[in-house]
Design an enzyme around this catalytic site. Structure first.
Site, short mmCIF file in Angstrom:
data_model
loop_
_atom_site.label_atom_id
_atom_site.label_comp_id
_atom_site.label_asym_id
_atom_site.label_seq_id
_atom_site.Cartn_x
_atom_site.Cartn_y
_atom_site.Cartn_z
N ASP A 1 -18.65 -0.42 -6.71
CA ASP A 1 -17.93 0.91 -7.02
C ASP A 1 -18.51 2.23 -7.02
O ASP A 1 -17.67 3.02 -6.73
CB ASP A 1 -17.67 0.57 -8.65
CG ASP A 1 -16.61 -0.76 -8.95
OD1 ASP A 1 -15.77 -0.92 -8.24
OD2 ASP A 1 -16.55 -1.39 -9.92
N ALA B 1 -16.43 1.52 -14.60
CA ALA B 1 -16.24 2.38 -13.54
C ALA B 1 -17.26 3.62 -13.61
O ALA B 1 -17.93 4.03 -12.66
CB ALA B 1 -14.92 2.67 -12.94
N GLY C 1 -16.60 4.26 -18.93
CA GLY C 1 -16.25 2.71 -18.90
C GLY C 1 -17.25 2.05 -17.86
O GLY C 1 -18.01 2.73 -17.08
N LYS D 1 -16.61 -8.55 -15.08
CA LYS D 1 -17.54 -7.92 -14.51
C LYS D 1 -18.92 -7.80 -15.15
O LYS D 1 -20.00 -7.86 -14.46
CB LYS D 1 -16.96 -6.26 -14.21
CG LYS D 1 -16.14 -6.32 -13.32
CD LYS D 1 -15.59 -4.95 -12.94
CE LYS D 1 -15.35 -4.44 -11.55
NZ LYS D 1 -15.17 -3.01 -11.64
N GLN E 1 -14.60 0.49 -1.80
CA GLN E 1 -15.44 -0.54 -2.45
C GLN E 1 -15.28 -1.93 -1.71
O GLN E 1 -15.98 -2.77 -1.62
CB GLN E 1 -15.18 -0.51 -3.99
CG GLN E 1 -13.97 -0.68 -4.45
CD GLN E 1 -13.64 -2.01 -4.65
OE1 GLN E 1 -14.49 -2.93 -4.81
NE2 GLN E 1 -12.33 -2.63 -4.69
N ASN F 1 -16.80 11.62 -22.20
CA ASN F 1 -16.17 10.52 -22.54
C ASN F 1 -15.48 10.68 -23.98
O ASN F 1 -16.09 11.45 -24.81
CB ASN F 1 -17.03 9.31 -22.56
CG ASN F 1 -16.32 7.78 -22.44
OD1 ASN F 1 -15.35 7.73 -21.79
ND2 ASN F 1 -16.92 6.92 -23.54
N ARG F 2 -14.36 10.03 -24.20
CA ARG F 2 -13.70 9.93 -25.56
C ARG F 2 -14.60 9.37 -26.57
O ARG F 2 -14.64 10.01 -27.71
CB ARG F 2 -12.61 9.03 -25.67
CG ARG F 2 -11.74 9.05 -26.79
CD ARG F 2 -10.40 8.05 -26.49
NE ARG F 2 -10.72 6.66 -26.09
CZ ARG F 2 -9.57 5.92 -26.01
NH1 ARG F 2 -8.64 6.21 -26.14
NH2 ARG F 2 -10.15 4.70 -25.64
N THR F 3 -15.25 8.23 -26.30
CA THR F 3 -16.25 7.83 -27.28
C THR F 3 -17.64 8.34 -26.91
O THR F 3 -18.28 8.10 -25.79
CB THR F 3 -16.41 6.28 -27.17
OG1 THR F 3 -14.91 5.85 -27.38
CG2 THR F 3 -17.21 5.70 -28.30
P1 ATR Z 1 -13.03 0.61 -16.04
O1 ATR Z 1 -13.45 -0.65 -15.85
O2 ATR Z 1 -11.54 0.92 -15.46
O3 ATR Z 1 -13.66 1.63 -16.20
P2 ATR Z 1 -13.39 0.58 -19.21
O4 ATR Z 1 -14.42 0.13 -19.06
O5 ATR Z 1 -12.15 -0.07 -20.17
O6 ATR Z 1 -12.39 0.29 -17.81
O7 ATR Z 1 -13.10 2.04 -19.51
C1 ATR Z 1 -12.04 3.00 -19.74
C2 ATR Z 1 -12.34 4.25 -19.79
O8 ATR Z 1 -11.27 5.13 -19.91
C3 ATR Z 1 -13.27 4.65 -20.83
O9 ATR Z 1 -14.18 5.55 -20.47
C4 ATR Z 1 -12.48 4.95 -22.06
O10 ATR Z 1 -12.96 5.76 -23.08
P3 ATR Z 1 -13.53 5.21 -24.27
O11 ATR Z 1 -14.82 4.87 -23.81
O12 ATR Z 1 -13.62 6.32 -25.39
O13 ATR Z 1 -12.79 3.79 -24.85
C5 ATR Z 1 -11.38 5.77 -21.14
N1 ATR Z 1 -9.79 6.10 -21.73
C6 ATR Z 1 -9.20 5.13 -21.97
N2 ATR Z 1 -7.94 5.45 -22.58
C7 ATR Z 1 -8.15 6.88 -22.89
C8 ATR Z 1 -7.50 8.07 -23.28
N3 ATR Z 1 -6.40 7.60 -23.94
N4 ATR Z 1 -8.14 9.08 -23.54
C9 ATR Z 1 -9.40 9.43 -22.88
N5 ATR Z 1 -10.22 8.49 -22.33
C10 ATR Z 1 -9.54 7.16 -22.25
#
Ligand code: ATR
Length: 275
Positions: free
Chosen positions: A104, A131, A129, A68, A242, A149-151
Protein backbone atom coordinates in the site's frame (compact mmCIF):
# COMPACT_ATOMS: atom_id res chain seq x y z
CA UNK A 1 -6.13 -22.29 -21.19
CA UNK A 2 -6.65 -23.72 -17.73
CA UNK A 3 -4.86 -27.07 -17.38
CA UNK A 4 -3.19 -29.25 -14.77
CA UNK A 5 -0.30 -26.78 -14.39
CA UNK A 6 -2.40 -23.66 -13.81
CA UNK A 7 -1.36 -21.78 -10.69
CA UNK A 8 -3.91 -20.26 -8.37
CA UNK A 9 -3.80 -16.74 -6.91
CA UNK A 10 -6.56 -14.90 -5.12
CA UNK A 11 -7.96 -12.33 -2.78
CA UNK A 12 -9.23 -13.05 0.71
CA UNK A 13 -11.45 -10.68 2.66
CA UNK A 14 -15.05 -9.97 3.46
CA UNK A 15 -16.75 -8.59 1.43
CA UNK A 16 -14.83 -9.14 -1.81
CA UNK A 17 -17.54 -9.23 -4.46
CA UNK A 18 -16.94 -5.68 -5.75
CA UNK A 19 -13.16 -6.05 -5.98
CA UNK A 20 -11.47 -5.01 -9.23
CA UNK A 21 -8.42 -7.20 -8.51
CA UNK A 22 -9.68 -10.38 -10.26
CA UNK A 23 -10.32 -8.46 -13.50
CA UNK A 24 -6.92 -6.75 -13.32
CA UNK A 25 -4.76 -9.75 -12.42
CA UNK A 26 -6.47 -12.19 -14.81
CA UNK A 27 -5.98 -9.70 -17.64
CA UNK A 28 -2.29 -9.44 -16.68
CA UNK A 29 -1.81 -13.22 -16.59
CA UNK A 30 -3.27 -13.38 -20.10
CA UNK A 31 -1.19 -10.46 -21.38
CA UNK A 32 2.07 -11.95 -20.11
CA UNK A 33 1.20 -15.58 -21.02
CA UNK A 34 1.37 -16.74 -17.42
CA UNK A 35 -0.56 -19.94 -16.74
CA UNK A 36 -2.45 -18.76 -13.67
CA UNK A 37 -5.87 -17.61 -12.47
CA UNK A 38 -6.93 -15.16 -9.76
CA UNK A 39 -10.15 -15.59 -7.78
CA UNK A 40 -11.89 -13.70 -4.99
CA UNK A 41 -12.58 -15.71 -1.83
CA UNK A 42 -15.02 -14.43 0.75
CA UNK A 43 -13.56 -15.75 3.99
CA UNK A 44 -15.42 -16.27 7.27
CA UNK A 45 -12.76 -18.22 9.15
CA UNK A 46 -9.26 -16.87 8.50
CA UNK A 47 -7.35 -19.65 10.23
CA UNK A 48 -8.95 -22.40 8.18
CA UNK A 49 -8.56 -20.32 5.02
CA UNK A 50 -4.79 -20.07 5.62
CA UNK A 51 -4.62 -23.84 6.25
CA UNK A 52 -6.37 -24.27 2.91
CA UNK A 53 -3.83 -22.00 1.20
CA UNK A 54 -1.04 -24.22 2.52
CA UNK A 55 -2.92 -27.44 1.78
CA UNK A 56 -3.77 -26.47 -1.80
CA UNK A 57 -0.40 -24.74 -2.39
CA UNK A 58 -2.05 -21.54 -3.55
CA UNK A 59 0.76 -19.44 -5.04
CA UNK A 60 -0.11 -15.97 -3.80
CA UNK A 61 -2.79 -13.82 -2.29
CA UNK A 62 -4.02 -10.34 -1.73
CA UNK A 63 -5.51 -9.68 1.67
CA UNK A 64 -8.16 -7.08 2.29
CA UNK A 65 -10.47 -5.94 5.08
CA UNK A 66 -10.93 -7.16 7.75
CA UNK A 67 -7.92 -9.52 7.68
CA UNK A 68 -4.89 -7.34 6.88
CA UNK A 69 -3.75 -7.30 10.51
CA UNK A 70 -5.26 -10.58 11.71
CA UNK A 71 -3.35 -12.62 9.11
CA UNK A 72 0.08 -11.80 10.57
CA UNK A 73 -0.04 -14.53 13.21
CA UNK A 74 -0.65 -17.24 10.61
CA UNK A 75 2.29 -16.37 8.35
CA UNK A 76 5.88 -17.71 8.35
CA UNK A 77 7.66 -14.45 7.66
CA UNK A 78 7.17 -10.75 6.98
CA UNK A 79 8.88 -8.16 4.85
CA UNK A 80 10.44 -5.24 6.67
CA UNK A 81 7.57 -2.88 5.86
CA UNK A 82 4.81 -5.39 6.69
CA UNK A 83 6.50 -5.95 10.04
CA UNK A 84 6.85 -2.22 10.76
CA UNK A 85 3.30 -1.42 9.69
CA UNK A 86 1.77 -4.55 11.25
CA UNK A 87 -0.41 -5.12 8.22
CA UNK A 88 -0.24 -7.39 5.16
CA UNK A 89 -1.97 -6.97 1.80
CA UNK A 90 0.09 -9.46 -0.21
CA UNK A 91 1.19 -13.01 0.55
CA UNK A 92 3.74 -14.95 -1.48
CA UNK A 93 3.96 -18.72 -1.14
CA UNK A 94 7.71 -19.38 -1.34
CA UNK A 95 8.10 -23.17 -1.45
CA UNK A 96 5.57 -23.70 1.29
CA UNK A 97 6.53 -20.68 3.40
CA UNK A 98 3.89 -17.94 3.46
CA UNK A 99 5.58 -14.54 3.44
CA UNK A 100 3.60 -11.33 4.06
CA UNK A 101 4.23 -8.00 2.33
CA UNK A 102 2.51 -4.64 2.31
CA UNK A 103 2.41 -2.81 -1.03
CA UNK A 104 0.00 0.00 0.00
CA UNK A 105 2.77 2.44 0.90
CA UNK A 106 4.95 1.78 -2.14
CA UNK A 107 1.82 1.79 -4.34
CA UNK A 108 0.90 5.24 -3.08
CA UNK A 109 4.46 6.50 -3.51
CA UNK A 110 4.69 5.23 -7.10
CA UNK A 111 1.28 6.68 -7.96
CA UNK A 112 2.34 10.05 -6.53
CA UNK A 113 5.69 9.96 -8.34
CA UNK A 114 3.87 9.52 -11.62
CA UNK A 115 2.48 13.05 -11.20
CA UNK A 116 4.86 14.93 -8.93
CA UNK A 117 8.19 15.08 -7.15
CA UNK A 118 7.92 13.61 -3.63
CA UNK A 119 11.41 13.81 -2.18
CA UNK A 120 11.72 16.57 0.42
CA UNK A 121 8.11 17.67 -0.12
CA UNK A 122 5.65 18.56 2.67
CA UNK A 123 2.91 15.96 2.82
CA UNK A 124 -0.33 16.39 4.76
CA UNK A 125 -1.91 13.00 5.30
CA UNK A 126 -5.50 12.76 6.48
CA UNK A 127 -6.26 9.43 8.17
CA UNK A 128 -4.29 7.08 10.39
CA UNK A 129 -6.14 3.81 9.69
CA UNK A 130 -4.58 0.84 7.90
CA UNK A 131 -3.87 2.70 4.67
CA UNK A 132 -2.72 5.83 6.50
CA UNK A 133 -0.22 3.81 8.50
CA UNK A 134 1.31 2.17 5.42
CA UNK A 135 1.52 5.50 3.59
CA UNK A 136 3.12 7.17 6.62
CA UNK A 137 5.78 4.47 6.90
CA UNK A 138 6.81 4.74 3.25
CA UNK A 139 6.59 8.51 2.77
CA UNK A 140 8.26 9.36 6.08
CA UNK A 141 11.53 8.05 4.61
CA UNK A 142 11.72 10.69 1.89
CA UNK A 143 9.27 13.51 2.67
CA UNK A 144 8.15 15.67 5.60
CA UNK A 145 4.86 14.20 6.80
CA UNK A 146 2.11 15.48 9.09
CA UNK A 147 -0.77 13.12 9.89
CA UNK A 148 -4.17 14.42 10.99
CA UNK A 149 -6.73 11.93 12.25
CA UNK A 150 -10.21 12.14 13.76
CA UNK A 151 -9.02 9.97 16.65
CA UNK A 152 -5.95 11.81 17.88
CA UNK A 153 -4.38 8.78 19.59
CA UNK A 154 -3.95 6.96 16.27
CA UNK A 155 -2.21 9.98 14.74
CA UNK A 156 0.13 10.17 17.73
CA UNK A 157 0.96 6.47 17.44
CA UNK A 158 2.41 7.17 13.99
CA UNK A 159 4.97 9.55 15.49
CA UNK A 160 7.16 6.44 15.96
CA UNK A 161 7.86 6.78 12.21
CA UNK A 162 9.31 10.26 12.76
CA UNK A 163 6.28 12.23 11.59
CA UNK A 164 4.03 14.69 13.40
CA UNK A 165 0.56 13.47 14.39
CA UNK A 166 -2.35 15.66 15.45
CA UNK A 167 -6.10 15.65 15.78
CA UNK A 168 -8.04 16.42 12.58
CA UNK A 169 -9.95 19.65 13.18
CA UNK A 170 -10.81 22.75 11.21
CA UNK A 171 -7.96 24.60 12.93
CA UNK A 172 -5.31 21.93 12.28
CA UNK A 173 -6.48 21.57 8.69
CA UNK A 174 -6.28 25.30 8.08
CA UNK A 175 -2.81 25.49 9.56
CA UNK A 176 -1.29 22.54 7.73
CA UNK A 177 -2.99 23.24 4.39
CA UNK A 178 -0.96 26.45 4.25
CA UNK A 179 2.17 24.41 4.96
CA UNK A 180 1.65 21.47 2.62
CA UNK A 181 2.71 20.77 -0.98
CA UNK A 182 0.82 17.48 -1.21
CA UNK A 183 -2.42 16.41 0.51
CA UNK A 184 -3.46 12.77 0.70
CA UNK A 185 -6.88 11.67 1.85
CA UNK A 186 -6.53 8.24 3.47
CA UNK A 187 -9.79 8.49 5.39
CA UNK A 188 -12.85 6.71 4.08
CA UNK A 189 -14.72 10.00 3.93
CA UNK A 190 -16.14 10.51 0.45
CA UNK A 191 -16.44 6.81 -0.34
CA UNK A 192 -19.78 6.40 -2.09
CA UNK A 193 -20.95 9.67 -0.54
CA UNK A 194 -20.70 13.30 -1.58
CA UNK A 195 -18.62 14.41 1.40
CA UNK A 196 -15.15 15.89 1.66
CA UNK A 197 -12.64 16.05 4.52
CA UNK A 198 -11.64 19.62 3.48
CA UNK A 199 -14.26 22.39 3.75
CA UNK A 200 -14.31 24.58 0.63
CA UNK A 201 -13.29 27.72 2.49
CA UNK A 202 -10.00 26.11 3.53
CA UNK A 203 -8.90 25.15 0.01
CA UNK A 204 -5.54 26.34 -1.26
CA UNK A 205 -4.26 26.61 -4.81
CA UNK A 206 -1.16 24.83 -6.09
CA UNK A 207 -1.64 21.72 -4.00
CA UNK A 208 -1.27 18.20 -5.30
CA UNK A 209 -4.33 16.33 -3.98
CA UNK A 210 -4.41 12.56 -3.90
CA UNK A 211 -7.57 10.79 -2.75
CA UNK A 212 -7.15 7.07 -2.13
CA UNK A 213 -10.93 6.63 -2.35
CA UNK A 214 -11.77 5.47 -5.90
CA UNK A 215 -15.53 5.11 -5.69
CA UNK A 216 -16.60 7.51 -7.09
CA UNK A 217 -13.53 8.03 -9.25
CA UNK A 218 -13.90 11.78 -8.85
CA UNK A 219 -14.74 12.31 -5.19
CA UNK A 220 -16.09 15.58 -3.87
CA UNK A 221 -12.58 16.38 -2.61
CA UNK A 222 -11.05 15.89 -6.07
CA UNK A 223 -13.86 17.74 -7.84
CA UNK A 224 -13.60 20.79 -5.60
CA UNK A 225 -9.81 20.92 -5.53
CA UNK A 226 -9.57 20.43 -9.31
CA UNK A 227 -11.94 23.38 -9.82
CA UNK A 228 -9.69 25.33 -7.48
CA UNK A 229 -6.68 24.73 -9.71
CA UNK A 230 -5.03 21.87 -7.79
CA UNK A 231 -3.42 18.88 -9.48
CA UNK A 232 -5.64 15.91 -8.59
CA UNK A 233 -4.87 12.18 -8.51
CA UNK A 234 -7.63 9.60 -8.12
CA UNK A 235 -7.58 6.49 -5.94
CA UNK A 236 -7.60 4.09 -8.86
CA UNK A 237 -3.92 4.94 -9.38
CA UNK A 238 -3.17 3.74 -5.83
CA UNK A 239 -5.12 0.52 -6.42
CA UNK A 240 -3.24 -0.04 -9.67
CA UNK A 241 0.25 0.64 -8.35
CA UNK A 242 -0.22 -1.48 -5.22
CA UNK A 243 -1.58 -4.28 -7.43
CA UNK A 244 1.36 -3.88 -9.80
CA UNK A 245 3.74 -4.37 -6.86
CA UNK A 246 1.86 -7.51 -5.76
CA UNK A 247 2.00 -8.87 -9.30
CA UNK A 248 5.74 -8.25 -9.45
CA UNK A 249 6.26 -10.03 -6.13
CA UNK A 250 4.37 -13.09 -7.40
CA UNK A 251 5.66 -13.33 -10.95
CA UNK A 252 8.80 -11.19 -11.25
CA UNK A 253 7.06 -9.25 -14.04
CA UNK A 254 6.73 -5.47 -13.77
CA UNK A 255 3.33 -4.98 -15.35
CA UNK A 256 2.09 -2.25 -17.68
CA UNK A 257 0.15 0.16 -15.44
CA UNK A 258 -1.61 1.89 -18.38
CA UNK A 259 -3.02 -1.48 -19.38
CA UNK A 260 -4.06 -2.16 -15.76
CA UNK A 261 -5.88 1.16 -15.58
CA UNK A 262 -7.74 0.46 -18.81
CA UNK A 263 -8.89 -2.93 -17.48
CA UNK A 264 -9.88 -1.43 -14.12
CA UNK A 265 -11.92 1.35 -15.77
CA UNK A 266 -13.75 -1.21 -17.93
CA UNK A 267 -14.44 -3.35 -14.86
CA UNK A 268 -15.72 -0.32 -12.94
CA UNK A 269 -18.06 0.53 -15.82
CA UNK A 270 -19.53 -2.96 -16.06
CA UNK A 271 -19.77 -3.21 -12.27
CA UNK A 272 -21.88 -0.04 -12.30
CA UNK A 273 -24.08 -1.50 -15.00
CA UNK A 274 -24.68 -4.63 -12.96
CA UNK A 275 -25.64 -2.90 -9.70
P1 ATR B 1 -8.36 1.76 5.79
O1 ATR B 1 -7.82 0.37 5.89
O2 ATR B 1 -9.07 2.06 4.50
O3 ATR B 1 -7.36 2.80 6.15
P2 ATR B 1 -9.51 2.05 8.43
O4 ATR B 1 -8.32 1.42 9.02
O5 ATR B 1 -10.86 1.66 8.93
O6 ATR B 1 -9.56 1.84 6.87
O7 ATR B 1 -9.33 3.64 8.57
C1 ATR B 1 -10.31 4.55 8.23
C2 ATR B 1 -9.77 5.95 8.41
O8 ATR B 1 -10.79 6.89 8.02
C3 ATR B 1 -9.43 6.30 9.85
O9 ATR B 1 -8.35 7.22 9.85
C4 ATR B 1 -10.71 6.98 10.34
O10 ATR B 1 -10.54 7.83 11.45
P3 ATR B 1 -10.59 7.25 12.96
O11 ATR B 1 -9.24 6.66 13.22
O12 ATR B 1 -10.88 8.41 13.81
O13 ATR B 1 -11.71 6.22 12.98
C5 ATR B 1 -11.06 7.77 9.12
N1 ATR B 1 -12.47 8.17 9.05
C6 ATR B 1 -13.54 7.39 8.78
N2 ATR B 1 -14.68 8.12 8.78
C7 ATR B 1 -14.31 9.41 9.05
C8 ATR B 1 -15.01 10.65 9.20
N3 ATR B 1 -16.35 10.71 9.07
N4 ATR B 1 -14.29 11.77 9.49
C9 ATR B 1 -12.95 11.71 9.62
N5 ATR B 1 -12.24 10.58 9.50
C10 ATR B 1 -12.89 9.44 9.23
Amino acid sequence: MIDAKTKLYGLIGKPVEHSLSPAIHNALFKKYNINAVYLAFEVDDLESAVKGIRGLKISGLNVTMPYKEQILEFLDGLSEEANAIGSVNTVVNREGKLIGYNTDGIGTLKALKRFTEVEGKRVLLLGAGGAGKAITYTLSRLAKVVVLNRTEKKAKELEKFGVKGEKLSKESLEYYLSWADIVINATSLGMNEDKTPIPKELLKEKLVVFDIVYSPLETKLLRETRKFGCLTIDGLWMLIYQGAESFRLWTGVKPDVEFMRKVALEALKSERRSI
